[in-house]
Design an enzyme around this catalytic site. Structure first.
Site, PDB file in Angstrom:
ATOM      1  N   ASP A 194       0.835  -1.208   0.000  1.00  0.00           N
ATOM      2  CA  ASP A 194       0.000   0.000   0.000  1.00  0.00           C
ATOM      3  C   ASP A 194       0.867   1.254   0.000  1.00  0.00           C
ATOM      4  O   ASP A 194       1.948   1.267   0.595  1.00  0.00           O
ATOM      5  CB  ASP A 194      -0.908  -0.031   1.244  1.00  0.00           C
ATOM      6  CG  ASP A 194      -2.060   0.954   1.117  1.00  0.00           C
ATOM      7  OD1 ASP A 194      -2.322   1.425  -0.006  1.00  0.00           O
ATOM      8  OD2 ASP A 194      -2.686   1.253   2.143  1.00  0.00           O
ATOM      9  N   GLY A 195       0.350   2.301  -0.642  1.00  0.00           N
ATOM     10  CA  GLY A 195       1.008   3.608  -0.566  1.00  0.00           C
ATOM     11  C   GLY A 195       1.574   4.127  -1.875  1.00  0.00           C
ATOM     12  O   GLY A 195       2.189   5.192  -1.905  1.00  0.00           O
ATOM     13  N   HIS A 230       2.588   3.396  -8.993  1.00  0.00           N
ATOM     14  CA  HIS A 230       2.475   1.947  -9.248  1.00  0.00           C
ATOM     15  C   HIS A 230       3.713   1.428  -9.987  1.00  0.00           C
ATOM     16  O   HIS A 230       4.167   0.315  -9.745  1.00  0.00           O
ATOM     17  CB  HIS A 230       1.196   1.640 -10.033  1.00  0.00           C
ATOM     18  CG  HIS A 230      -0.064   1.982  -9.273  1.00  0.00           C
ATOM     19  ND1 HIS A 230      -0.273   1.590  -7.973  1.00  0.00           N
ATOM     20  CD2 HIS A 230      -1.168   2.685  -9.621  1.00  0.00           C
ATOM     21  CE1 HIS A 230      -1.458   2.026  -7.560  1.00  0.00           C
ATOM     22  NE2 HIS A 230      -2.014   2.698  -8.539  1.00  0.00           N
ATOM     23  N   SER A 289      -6.976  -5.804  -6.058  1.00  0.00           N
ATOM     24  CA  SER A 289      -8.041  -6.471  -5.301  1.00  0.00           C
ATOM     25  C   SER A 289      -9.342  -6.488  -6.093  1.00  0.00           C
ATOM     26  O   SER A 289      -9.523  -5.711  -7.043  1.00  0.00           O
ATOM     27  CB  SER A 289      -8.261  -5.759  -3.963  1.00  0.00           C
ATOM     28  OG  SER A 289      -9.003  -4.579  -4.164  1.00  0.00           O
ATOM     29  N   TRP A 301     -11.452  -2.508  -8.934  1.00  0.00           N
ATOM     30  CA  TRP A 301     -12.166  -2.135 -10.169  1.00  0.00           C
ATOM     31  C   TRP A 301     -12.926  -0.833  -9.965  1.00  0.00           C
ATOM     32  O   TRP A 301     -13.280  -0.155 -10.928  1.00  0.00           O
ATOM     33  CB  TRP A 301     -13.159  -3.231 -10.576  1.00  0.00           C
ATOM     34  CG  TRP A 301     -12.524  -4.521 -10.981  1.00  0.00           C
ATOM     35  CD1 TRP A 301     -12.469  -5.664 -10.228  1.00  0.00           C
ATOM     36  CD2 TRP A 301     -11.854  -4.827 -12.206  1.00  0.00           C
ATOM     37  NE1 TRP A 301     -11.806  -6.649 -10.912  1.00  0.00           N
ATOM     38  CE2 TRP A 301     -11.416  -6.171 -12.141  1.00  0.00           C
ATOM     39  CE3 TRP A 301     -11.572  -4.107 -13.369  1.00  0.00           C
ATOM     40  CZ2 TRP A 301     -10.727  -6.799 -13.173  1.00  0.00           C
ATOM     41  CZ3 TRP A 301     -10.884  -4.731 -14.401  1.00  0.00           C
ATOM     42  CH2 TRP A 301     -10.468  -6.057 -14.298  1.00  0.00           C
ATOM     43  N   ARG A 306     -11.877   1.847  -8.743  1.00  0.00           N
ATOM     44  CA  ARG A 306     -11.025   3.034  -8.887  1.00  0.00           C
ATOM     45  C   ARG A 306     -11.340   3.714 -10.224  1.00  0.00           C
ATOM     46  O   ARG A 306     -11.964   3.113 -11.094  1.00  0.00           O
ATOM     47  CB  ARG A 306      -9.554   2.626  -8.840  1.00  0.00           C
ATOM     48  CG  ARG A 306      -9.176   2.149  -7.465  1.00  0.00           C
ATOM     49  CD  ARG A 306      -7.705   1.967  -7.295  1.00  0.00           C
ATOM     50  NE  ARG A 306      -7.429   1.642  -5.906  1.00  0.00           N
ATOM     51  CZ  ARG A 306      -6.294   1.841  -5.279  1.00  0.00           C
ATOM     52  NH1 ARG A 306      -5.276   2.377  -5.925  1.00  0.00           N
ATOM     53  NH2 ARG A 306      -6.137   1.537  -4.017  1.00  0.00           N
ATOM     54  N   LEU A 339      12.058 -19.463  -5.056  1.00  0.00           N
ATOM     55  CA  LEU A 339      11.040 -18.632  -4.377  1.00  0.00           C
ATOM     56  C   LEU A 339       9.735 -18.754  -5.159  1.00  0.00           C
ATOM     57  O   LEU A 339       9.726 -18.589  -6.377  1.00  0.00           O
ATOM     58  CB  LEU A 339      11.486 -17.159  -4.376  1.00  0.00           C
ATOM     59  CG  LEU A 339      10.477 -16.156  -3.797  1.00  0.00           C
ATOM     60  CD1 LEU A 339      10.503 -16.181  -2.261  1.00  0.00           C
ATOM     61  CD2 LEU A 339      10.771 -14.732  -4.274  1.00  0.00           C
ATOM     62  N   ILE A 341      -6.814  -5.390   7.147  1.00  0.00           N
ATOM     63  CA  ILE A 341      -6.501  -6.538   6.288  1.00  0.00           C
ATOM     64  C   ILE A 341      -7.038  -6.374   4.860  1.00  0.00           C
ATOM     65  O   ILE A 341      -6.529  -6.991   3.928  1.00  0.00           O
ATOM     66  CB  ILE A 341      -6.994  -7.852   6.951  1.00  0.00           C
ATOM     67  CG1 ILE A 341      -6.538  -9.113   6.227  1.00  0.00           C
ATOM     68  CG2 ILE A 341      -8.486  -7.898   7.105  1.00  0.00           C
ATOM     69  CD1 ILE A 341      -5.415  -9.805   6.922  1.00  0.00           C
TER      70      ILE A 341
HETATM   71  C1  FPP Z   1      -1.947   0.119  -3.328  1.00  0.00           C
HETATM   72  O1  FPP Z   1      -1.507   1.442  -3.287  1.00  0.00           O
HETATM   73  C2  FPP Z   1      -1.370  -0.548  -4.478  1.00  0.00           C
HETATM   74  C3  FPP Z   1      -2.090  -1.104  -5.496  1.00  0.00           C
HETATM   75  C4  FPP Z   1      -3.550  -1.118  -5.556  1.00  0.00           C
HETATM   76  C5  FPP Z   1      -1.421  -1.710  -6.632  1.00  0.00           C
HETATM   77  C6  FPP Z   1      -0.168  -2.447  -6.279  1.00  0.00           C
HETATM   78  C7  FPP Z   1       0.455  -2.817  -7.536  1.00  0.00           C
HETATM   79  C8  FPP Z   1       1.767  -2.850  -7.743  1.00  0.00           C
HETATM   80  C9  FPP Z   1       2.807  -2.602  -6.735  1.00  0.00           C
HETATM   81  C10 FPP Z   1       2.216  -3.232  -9.081  1.00  0.00           C
HETATM   82  C11 FPP Z   1       2.214  -4.719  -9.162  1.00  0.00           C
HETATM   83  C12 FPP Z   1       2.575  -5.127 -10.492  1.00  0.00           C
HETATM   84  C13 FPP Z   1       2.885  -6.371 -10.843  1.00  0.00           C
HETATM   85  C14 FPP Z   1       3.404  -6.646 -12.190  1.00  0.00           C
HETATM   86  C15 FPP Z   1       2.738  -7.509  -9.906  1.00  0.00           C
HETATM   87  P1  FPP Z   1      -2.575   2.589  -3.373  1.00  0.00           P
HETATM   88  O2  FPP Z   1      -2.778   2.953  -4.807  1.00  0.00           O
HETATM   89  O3  FPP Z   1      -3.829   2.204  -2.662  1.00  0.00           O
HETATM   90  O4  FPP Z   1      -1.838   3.747  -2.621  1.00  0.00           O
HETATM   91  P2  FPP Z   1      -2.491   4.877  -1.726  1.00  0.00           P
HETATM   92  O5  FPP Z   1      -3.078   4.202  -0.519  1.00  0.00           O
HETATM   93  O6  FPP Z   1      -1.340   5.732  -1.385  1.00  0.00           O
HETATM   94  O7  FPP Z   1      -3.514   5.569  -2.569  1.00  0.00           O
END
Ligand code: FPP
Length: 242
Positions: A15-16, A32, A60, A64, A66, A126, A183
């Protein structure tokens, strides 16, 4: 005594990303993109520390909802990252698995997933489970539906065998970055006895130092699995085969 010095399976709510980007006056998708780099670093660091399974929450069932621009940006990024990163992940001994509902995913993403899984299937170093279009409630419901369709009794064991992460043991340590302490529909079933570590770092800033802090914190925990402490009664380890 249960050895908790190194977790076998680490799961992460990454997250973040959005806040990381906003702080720099960048579009959320830039966060991202940094998140993908952070994930690559983290997978390498886990491998170096002898962690055998890493499970990450990439998209998640609720994501969708968003803005359309962010959803399509995430789908593009996902498809691009799959094409770009698989050769290196393959060379690093990483076995990629994609966990979640396939129904709403585009053919491009589905092709990328199939190719990535096939290319890395034999790897053992892994296991990297990428939860994509995933929700813990979806997982429980799909497992229950399969138990019912097969006319089996609704037992914990039958459900366990049909959960989306049935190929790995339950997570020992669940990390959530970004400062929130919830969670969010991640691994609801599998985290029943996981230890939790909440980090204030935004996911793109999550580094080896913070991973080590999470592992050190975990190593100090007394995992009791609902029993009294091993130090008190010398009780045997529970069945963790699922
Ligand atoms: C949450 O941060 C993050 C996500 C919803 C997306 C996470 C995706 C990636 C790290 C890319 C993964 C890519 C691959 C190829 C596996 P947020 O957008 O909710 O952040 P915020 O809370 O600061 O708004």
């Amino acid at each position: 005594m249960t050895d908790t010095s190194t977790p076998h399976h680490v799961a992460i709510v990454m997250d973040g990303n959005g806040r990381w980007a906003s702080k720099r006056f960048l579009p959320r998708i830039a966060g991202h993109k940094q998140g993908v780099d952070s994930l690559k670093r983290c997978a390498r660091a886990c491998e170096a520390r002898g962690i055998k399974v890493l499970t990450v929450f990439a998209f998640s069932s609720e994501n969708w909802q968003r803005p359309q621009e962010e959803v399509s940006g995430l789908m593009d990024l996902f498809a691009l990252a799959l094409g770009r990163e698989v050769p290196q992940l393959k060379a690093d001994g990483v076995q990629l698995r994609f966990i979640g509902e396939r129904q709403r995913l585009s053919n491009r993403v589905l092709r990328g997933i199939a190719q990535a899984e096939a290319a890395t299937a034999a790897n053992q170093q892994l296991v990297l489970n990428v939860c994509f279009n995933y929700g813990g409630r979806w997982d429980i419901v799909q497992a229950a539906a399969r138990v019912a369709a097969q006319g089996l009794a609704m037992t914990e064991q039958h459900l366990n065998q049909r959960m989306a992460l049935a190929h790995v043991p339950d997570p020992d340590l669940v990390i959530r970055t970004g400062g929130e302490q919830r969670i969010s529909n991640f691994l609801l079933w599998q985290s029943a006895y996981s230890e939790f570590f909440f980090s204030d770092k935004l996911w793109p800033d999550f580094d080896e130092t913070e991973l080590d802090l999470a592992i050190q914190t975990y190593a100090l925990r007394d995992r009791r699995f609902g029993r009294v402490s091993d130090l008190v009664d010398g009780a045997s380890t529970p069945d963790e085969s699922n």
